[in-house]
Design a protein around this motif. Structure first.
Motif, PDB file in Angstrom:
ATOM      1  N   HIS A   1       0.832  -1.189   0.000  1.00 28.60           N
ATOM      2  CA  HIS A   1       0.000   0.000   0.000  1.00 28.60           C
ATOM      3  C   HIS A   1       0.879   1.256   0.000  1.00 28.60           C
ATOM      4  N   GLY A   2       0.357   2.331  -0.607  1.00 31.45           N
ATOM      5  CA  GLY A   2       1.037   3.607  -0.626  1.00 31.45           C
ATOM      6  C   GLY A   2       0.114   4.699  -1.088  1.00 31.45           C
ATOM      7  N   ASP A   3       0.569   5.989  -0.908  1.00 36.60           N
ATOM      8  CA  ASP A   3      -0.233   7.112  -1.408  1.00 36.60           C
ATOM      9  C   ASP A   3      -0.349   7.052  -2.930  1.00 36.60           C
ATOM     10  N   ILE A   4       0.708   6.644  -3.557  1.00 37.46           N
ATOM     11  CA  ILE A   4       0.717   6.455  -5.016  1.00 37.46           C
ATOM     12  C   ILE A   4       1.154   5.023  -5.284  1.00 37.46           C
ATOM     13  N   ILE A   5       0.406   4.361  -6.118  1.00 37.97           N
ATOM     14  CA  ILE A   5       0.704   2.971  -6.465  1.00 37.97           C
ATOM     15  C   ILE A   5       1.344   2.935  -7.858  1.00 37.97           C
ATOM     16  N   ILE A   6       2.441   2.226  -7.958  1.00 39.12           N
ATOM     17  CA  ILE A   6       3.083   1.981  -9.255  1.00 39.12           C
ATOM     18  C   ILE A   6       2.781   0.540  -9.650  1.00 39.12           C
ATOM     19  N   GLY A   7       2.080   0.395 -10.758  1.00 42.46           N
ATOM     20  CA  GLY A   7       1.792  -0.945 -11.260  1.00 42.46           C
ATOM     21  C   GLY A   7       3.002  -1.526 -11.973  1.00 42.46           C
TER      22      GLY A   7
ATOM     23  N   LEU B   1      13.778  -7.321  -8.466  1.00 43.02           N
ATOM     24  CA  LEU B   1      14.502  -6.841  -7.289  1.00 43.02           C
ATOM     25  C   LEU B   1      14.930  -5.387  -7.458  1.00 43.02           C
ATOM     26  N   ASN B   2      15.354  -5.022  -8.664  1.00 40.73           N
ATOM     27  CA  ASN B   2      15.719  -3.625  -8.926  1.00 40.73           C
ATOM     28  C   ASN B   2      14.528  -2.700  -8.714  1.00 40.73           C
ATOM     29  N   PHE B   3      13.362  -3.168  -9.148  1.00 35.41           N
ATOM     30  CA  PHE B   3      12.140  -2.383  -8.982  1.00 35.41           C
ATOM     31  C   PHE B   3      11.851  -2.170  -7.494  1.00 35.41           C
ATOM     32  N   LEU B   4      11.921  -3.227  -6.707  1.00 32.41           N
ATOM     33  CA  LEU B   4      11.663  -3.095  -5.270  1.00 32.41           C
ATOM     34  C   LEU B   4      12.696  -2.192  -4.594  1.00 32.41           C
ATOM     35  N   PHE B   5      13.941  -2.339  -5.012  1.00 34.55           N
ATOM     36  CA  PHE B   5      14.987  -1.505  -4.443  1.00 34.55           C
ATOM     37  C   PHE B   5      14.740  -0.025  -4.737  1.00 34.55           C
ATOM     38  N   ALA B   6      14.297   0.267  -5.979  1.00 32.76           N
ATOM     39  CA  ALA B   6      14.028   1.653  -6.346  1.00 32.76           C
ATOM     40  C   ALA B   6      12.869   2.226  -5.534  1.00 32.76           C
ATOM     41  N   ILE B   7      11.829   1.412  -5.269  1.00 29.72           N
ATOM     42  CA  ILE B   7      10.702   1.873  -4.447  1.00 29.72           C
ATOM     43  C   ILE B   7      11.194   2.274  -3.053  1.00 29.72           C
ATOM     44  N   GLU B   8      11.979   1.400  -2.438  1.00 30.87           N
ATOM     45  CA  GLU B   8      12.485   1.683  -1.096  1.00 30.87           C
ATOM     46  C   GLU B   8      13.408   2.900  -1.080  1.00 30.87           C
ATOM     47  N   GLU B   9      14.204   3.054  -2.136  1.00 25.37           N
ATOM     48  CA  GLU B   9      15.120   4.196  -2.196  1.00 25.37           C
ATOM     49  C   GLU B   9      14.364   5.512  -2.286  1.00 25.37           C
ATOM     50  N   VAL B  10      13.303   5.544  -3.092  1.00 24.87           N
ATOM     51  CA  VAL B  10      12.493   6.767  -3.208  1.00 24.87           C
ATOM     52  C   VAL B  10      11.806   7.075  -1.885  1.00 24.87           C
ATOM     53  N   ASN B  11      11.264   6.071  -1.238  1.00 24.36           N
ATOM     54  CA  ASN B  11      10.554   6.298   0.025  1.00 24.36           C
ATOM     55  C   ASN B  11      11.503   6.773   1.128  1.00 24.36           C
ATOM     56  N   ARG B  12      12.793   6.401   1.053  1.00 23.12           N
ATOM     57  CA  ARG B  12      13.742   6.859   2.062  1.00 23.12           C
ATOM     58  C   ARG B  12      14.287   8.260   1.774  1.00 23.12           C
ATOM     59  N   ASN B  13      14.096   8.732   0.577  1.00 28.76           N
ATOM     60  CA  ASN B  13      14.637  10.045   0.185  1.00 28.76           C
ATOM     61  C   ASN B  13      13.623  11.137   0.536  1.00 28.76           C
ATOM     62  N   PRO B  14      13.939  12.055   1.459  1.00 29.27           N
ATOM     63  CA  PRO B  14      12.972  13.079   1.868  1.00 29.27           C
ATOM     64  C   PRO B  14      12.793  14.192   0.841  1.00 29.27           C
TER      65      PRO B  14
ATOM     66  N   ILE C   1      12.522  13.667  -2.563  1.00 24.14           N
ATOM     67  CA  ILE C   1      11.698  13.227  -3.701  1.00 24.14           C
ATOM     68  C   ILE C   1      10.319  12.863  -3.174  1.00 24.14           C
ATOM     69  N   LEU C   2       9.289  13.531  -3.661  1.00 22.72           N
ATOM     70  CA  LEU C   2       7.903  13.299  -3.230  1.00 22.72           C
ATOM     71  C   LEU C   2       7.806  13.325  -1.703  1.00 22.72           C
ATOM     72  N   PRO C   3       8.101  14.450  -1.069  1.00 23.62           N
ATOM     73  CA  PRO C   3       8.001  14.527   0.401  1.00 23.62           C
ATOM     74  C   PRO C   3       6.581  14.277   0.878  1.00 23.62           C
ATOM     75  N   ASN C   4       6.480  13.551   1.982  1.00 23.65           N
ATOM     76  CA  ASN C   4       5.194  13.211   2.591  1.00 23.65           C
ATOM     77  C   ASN C   4       4.318  12.355   1.671  1.00 23.65           C
ATOM     78  N   VAL C   5       4.919  11.727   0.697  1.00 21.55           N
ATOM     79  CA  VAL C   5       4.182  10.837  -0.216  1.00 21.55           C
ATOM     80  C   VAL C   5       4.905   9.497  -0.227  1.00 21.55           C
TER      81      VAL C   5
END
Length: 680
Positions: free
Chosen positions: A36-42, A77-90, A92-96
């Motif tokens: 789950h997330g504020d924005i879902i990437i299919g 795995l690259n896709f999952l890693f990129a998701i986690e990297e974006v979510n950890r970066n304050p 890029i898309l703050p509060n999202v």
């Protein structure tokens, strides 16, 4: 796609009922991954490369994905890693928070379309035009890797205005081991990066050569630098496009857009205009063709123990670099099977002397080798076309080299021309000697009785006939081509005209001897000279017309023989040539006829018999000459004409003058008796 997607106007409660779902072929396991997330990437990824059908306990056929591809698993795995990297970066898309909803297409179009509808409808649902969880916060899609699944996904997503982002680039591979692959450069998104960042994905895949107890980041099969980071780059570029939209709209407006779910229609515009700098300092953007600018790493695949492939970095490709620096290869690092570079073609090389010929029954890269035809060569390997030799050249038997053709003409050094020249000089000498004898005995009875003026003209013209043979010998030029037939025709017409005049004079002399004959009035006129002038003038006129309309010229016959060029004279107009010969034959035929009629005259006028034989020889020679002349080529054709000239001229000289020389030199008593008879 095999699916008809219609717009349903049912309520949400009705939409959740089984009757609203599309009746799709069931699968044993969908391999669905959701967060789950504020924005879902299919996401649609091909991890398993084929599907099998097998009956279930209800006897209904169920699809099952099979054949795990570990390299493709690394894309996930690259896709999952990129998701986690974006979510950890304050920044890029703050509060999202980014979430994801991923399925495996199993390289089948129908499975890919089904998975796409399941993402659009919500987890586990297949209801077109509805998001069954009540929130439609899907920003876009990543995938797939294969065109067979990507195209139907794009057709479906285009109806709903969603952005689809993922394009794999690969170089063609050789059919032999070792093989090479071109991969995008992104050291941070390779599996080794997972260990450095403490990333530990939990997935439900069965990997080969694994017991199931290993940590995924410690598996050797996943630690090798193979696999392309297209999934990582695709997700990062989509994230930066969302970030640009976030900045443009402002945080509050962007939050409202998230609630209204209308931002997805604007995302594609920002993705096309995207330009950002990654953490390595490289500018990322999409070019006019929609290609993502990236440096490609080139690896050499080396199979180890028929189980693992060792990947050796051998070079790179930079699309925006100068043409001579785009492709950089270290050939010393490339390992080839049997230490031999394989040929990337299905046909053997076409050696020199042959050319490639397209074979419609084989692939476009295959061809047949055909030998160059006669007169053409190819001096390079795999030549597309054969090169035609010059007309004065011939091709070798191997068709790889042109050689100059030998020139053929009746040269003075040729044995045949030496023989003919010797005969011509011999008869010219004889004719000059006979002329000298006749001049020294010009007052003798036999010379006077046979019209010494005509005899002198005939001897001079015959001597010139023997000399004109030399116009036919040697390398022809335009001047000799125009002169030789004309000179021969005019001189020979004078000779035959002289013989005709002598024949007529013999016949007239016999008629005048009768009392009261009217020929006595005409005999005083210079009839003989007039006959020669008129008869030869007609030949001159024919020759002038021939030279004016279509004169002879020099030509090179390059086609009659393979290795020879015939240097010859083209007669120009065949009509003119045979008109000259034909007129000579007419004169000879008239002379023969008159001489034949005068053959029964008294012995003292027996020259008519000799003229008859000489004309018989003349006509026989030239009648047989014509077919022989037309059936031969080159120097043999010239030799036939020279032989005819010599034979006919020698026949006139021998039959007409040899008997007289015999009387003058060997039997002078007959000359004295003839004089006494003439005085009486």
């Amino acid at each position: 796609m095999g699916l008809i997607i219609s717009s349903l106007t049912l309520s949400m409660n009705l939409a959740l009922s089984p009757v609203c779902k599309l009746n799709l072929k069931p699968t044993l396991e969908d391999y669905k991954y959701y967060k789950h997330g504020d924005i879902i990437i299919g996401g649609i990824f091909t991890v398993y490369y084929h599907m099998d059908e097998f009956p279930s306990v209800t006897y209904e056929k169920i699809m099952r994905c099979a054949g795990l591809v570990t390299v493709n698993y690394k894309y996930f795995l690259n896709f999952l890693f990129a998701i986690e990297e974006v979510n950890r970066n304050p920044y890029i898309l703050p509060n999202v928070t980014l979430g994801y909803h991923v399925y495996d297409s199993c390289s089948k179009a129908n499975k890919a379309v089904k998975s796409t509808i399941q993402i659009l409808s919500g987890p586990g649902a297949t209801v077109p035009n509805y998001y069954c969880t009540g929130e439609d916060n899907i920003a876009g899609f990543i995938g797939d890797l294969l065109s067979v699944t990507t195209v139907p996904i794009a057709q479906l997503l285009n109806m709903y205005g969603y952005t689809q982002n993922l394009k794999q680039k690969r170089m063609p591979e050789s059919s032999e081991e070792p093989r090479g692959a071109v991969e995008e450069q992104c050291d941070r998104c390779l599996p080794t990066s997972y260990k450095n960042t403490g990333y530990r994905p939990s997935v439900n895949f069965e990997l080969p050569y694994c017991s199931g107890k290993e940590n995924v980041t410690e598996l050797p099969v996943l630690l090798k630098p193979d696999g392309s980071p297209v999934a990582y780059n695709a997700l990062m570029s989509m994230t930066y496009a969302l970030h640009a939209l976030h900045i443009f709209l402002g945080r509050e407006v962007f939050s409202n857009y998230l609630k209204k779910s209308t931002y997805r229609h604007k995302l594609n515009k920002y993705l096309k205009e995207l330009e950002y700098m990654d953490q390595s300092g490289m500018i990322k953007y999409y070019d006019k063709r929609g290609e993502f600018n990236i440096i490609f790493h080139i690896y050499n695949w080396k199979l180890i123990e028929n189980k693992y492939a060792n990947y050796i970095f051998v070079g790179s490709f930079t699309p925006w670099a100068p043409p001579d620096k785009q492709l950089l290869i270290n050939s010393s690092r490339i390992f080839w099977k049997n230490n031999k570079i394989p040929r990337s073609q299905c046909s053997e090389y076409c050696p020199p002397g042959s050319r490639k010929l397209k074979n419609d029954k084989k692939p476009i890269c295959c061809y047949d080798c055909v030998k160059c035809p006669d007169g053409e060569i190819s001096n390079t390997t795999d030549s597309e076309n054969c090169i035609k030799c010059l007309d004065t050249e011939w091709s070798s038997s191997k068709r790889n080299q042109c050689f100059p053709k030998l020139e053929e003409f009746l040269s003075f050094s040729d044995g045949l021309s030496i023989a003919l020249s010797s005969i011509a000089i011999l008869f010219w000498t004889i004719s000059i000697l006979i002329l000298g004898i006749f001049v020294s005995h010009k007052d003798s009875a036999i010379v006077k009785a046979n019209n010494k003026t005509l005899s002198f003209i005939l001897l001079i013209s015959l001597s010139l006939c023997f000399l004109c043979v030399f116009l036919f010998i040697g390398r022809p030029v335009d001047r000799t081509c125009k002169l030789r037939q004309i000179v021969f025709g005019i001189i020979f017409s004078i000779s035959v005209s002289s013989v005709l005049a002598k024949t007529i004079m013999v016949y007239m002399a016999f008629r005048i001897s009768r009392p009261g004959n009217r020929w006595k009035k005409i005999i005083g006129i210079k009839v003989s000279n007039s006959i020669v002038v008129v008869a030869s003038s007609i030949e001159v006129i024919i020759s002038i017309i021939w030279l004016y309309l279509s004169p002879p010229y020099l030509e090179q016959d390059t086609h009659s023989y393979h290795r020879k060029v015939i240097i010859q004279c083209n007669e120009g107009s065949q009509v003119g040539f045979f008109a000259v010969l034909g007129y000579l034959f007419v004169l000879a035929a008239v002379s023969f006829t008159v001489a034949y009629l005068a053959r029964t005259l008294p012995d003292r006028f027996n020259e008519a018999k000799y003229i008859t034989f000489s004309m018989l020889v003349f006509c026989s020679v030239w009648i047989t000459m014509v077919p022989s002349y037309l059936s031969t080529k080159g120097k043999n054709m010239v030799a036939v004409e020279i032989f005819s000239i010599l034979t006919s001229s020698a026949g006139l000289l021998g039959f007409i003058f040899f008997p007289k020389c015999y009387i003058i030199l060997i039997n002078p008593q007959l000359n004295i008796k003839m004089r006494i008879h003439m005085e009486q």
